[in-house]
Design a protein around this motif. Sequence first.
Motif, PDB file in Angstrom:
ATOM      1  N   SER A 144       0.811  -1.267  -0.097  1.00 17.82           N
ATOM      2  CA  SER A 144       0.186  -0.026   0.145  1.00 17.82           C
ATOM      3  C   SER A 144       0.878   1.123  -0.137  1.00 17.82           C
ATOM      4  N   GLN A 145       2.144   1.235   0.851  1.00 15.81           N
ATOM      5  CA  GLN A 145       2.883   2.342   0.731  1.00 15.81           C
ATOM      6  C   GLN A 145       3.570   2.518  -0.593  1.00 15.81           C
ATOM      7  N   TYR A 146       3.974   1.342  -1.146  1.00 15.46           N
ATOM      8  CA  TYR A 146       4.782   1.591  -2.275  1.00 15.46           C
ATOM      9  C   TYR A 146       3.619   2.215  -3.354  1.00 15.46           C
ATOM     10  N   ALA A 147       2.352   1.934  -3.760  1.00 11.30           N
ATOM     11  CA  ALA A 147       1.563   2.536  -4.237  1.00 11.30           C
ATOM     12  C   ALA A 147       1.404   3.845  -4.091  1.00 11.30           C
ATOM     13  N   ARG A 148       1.145   4.225  -2.712  1.00 12.56           N
ATOM     14  CA  ARG A 148       0.831   5.583  -2.272  1.00 12.56           C
ATOM     15  C   ARG A 148       1.931   6.514  -2.644  1.00 12.56           C
ATOM     16  N   LEU A 149       3.275   5.981  -2.656  1.00 10.90           N
ATOM     17  CA  LEU A 149       4.372   6.881  -2.850  1.00 10.90           C
ATOM     18  C   LEU A 149       4.677   6.774  -4.623  1.00 10.90           C
ATOM     19  N   HIS A 150       3.932   6.276  -4.999  1.00  6.40           N
ATOM     20  CA  HIS A 150       4.231   6.286  -6.603  1.00  6.40           C
ATOM     21  C   HIS A 150       5.733   5.556  -7.059  1.00  6.40           C
ATOM     22  N   ALA A 151       6.192   4.544  -6.202  1.00  5.59           N
ATOM     23  CA  ALA A 151       7.190   3.815  -6.345  1.00  5.59           C
ATOM     24  C   ALA A 151       7.401   3.196  -7.923  1.00  5.59           C
ATOM     25  N   PRO A 152       8.549   2.757  -8.303  1.00  4.06           N
ATOM     26  CA  PRO A 152       8.254   2.524  -9.737  1.00  4.06           C
ATOM     27  C   PRO A 152       7.561   1.134 -10.135  1.00  4.06           C
ATOM     28  N   GLY A 153       6.680   1.402 -11.062  1.00  5.23           N
ATOM     29  CA  GLY A 153       5.848   0.208 -11.750  1.00  5.23           C
ATOM     30  C   GLY A 153       4.817  -0.087 -10.567  1.00  5.23           C
TER      31      GLY A 153
END
Length: 339
Positions: A144-153
């Motif tokens: 969820s944090q990965y998506a929230r921070l717009h991390a790669p892909g």
Amino acid sequence: MLLSKGTTQRAWHERAVAVATSQFGRQVFVRGVVEVSNFCRENCTYCGMRRGNRTLARYRAHHEQLAELILRHRPQSITDINIQAGEDPVAVREVALPLIKTLRKETRLGVSVCLGTLEPALYADLKAAGASTYILKFELADRSQYARLHAPGTYGDRAEYIRYLAKTGWHVSSGFIAGLPDQTEEDLLANFALARALPLRGCSVSPFIPGDETPLAKAPTAEIDLTLNCMAALRLMKPEWVIPAVSALNLAEPGAGYGRGLRTGANLVTINLTPSKMRGDYLLYKRDRFIMTEETVLTTLAAEGFQTSAQSLAEFYAETRKRRARGADARSVPETAVA
């Protein structure tokens, strides 16, 4: 232990250094980095090179210029070159590939690349040209944090790319960020679980630095102790890994962070070779960058009692692979054949 300080922390770090020394002696790998492009198709909230940053002057270096720099003017201590860029397939084709071919033809330098997620054909082209190590950071292990921070892909794709690279013969190194805004203790621990599960040969820990020209510019900088404790934990978890002291340590604790990183079991340092007129626009964190020169690196190594390795990372990985293959061959011999 990841939150420890004082006497407990020192003992923790001393254990990590002892483990690193048992594996590598007092030798530290020295790598040069050239940042060949700051174009990026990703939009990571924590990175100044994000595609949404319209104020950044974009560039792609000329491979002939970089080849001349590396061939004629590189520091003697460097045994490996890392070619790094934003996620820019054009730069891969026009800059990275011809540069690698020149380096492979003219030098014995090991070549690593940090070029993001690419099509399989480009991975194959880079490997055929002569690169052997791929650096692909998973950044953070919470979906969820990965998506929230717009991390790669996407989180799932990133891990699968790492597995694909290892499966196709690359030596893969990864890494994560410590001290991100709203990162919980559970989030932090998840990074270790993911790193352990992936087919890695090395892993880095970078302190969160609030980047200029990013949505997180006013967030607090990560505590240096948290990052250093994570580095020590990685060393104790995986004694054989190559673990770098990243330049951002000196942004988290100016003047002392880098040396302290070496006191946690790190065994790789990097000298920045990017031409000075380009460095300011390679905006990972701040425009006022801390540039690791040969003098800075060698002085810090000497102060901490380390020497530069004469062996390249590429040679080390190849030697390790041969040892593992010999061990596998020995284990595959039936007991009856030995008798």
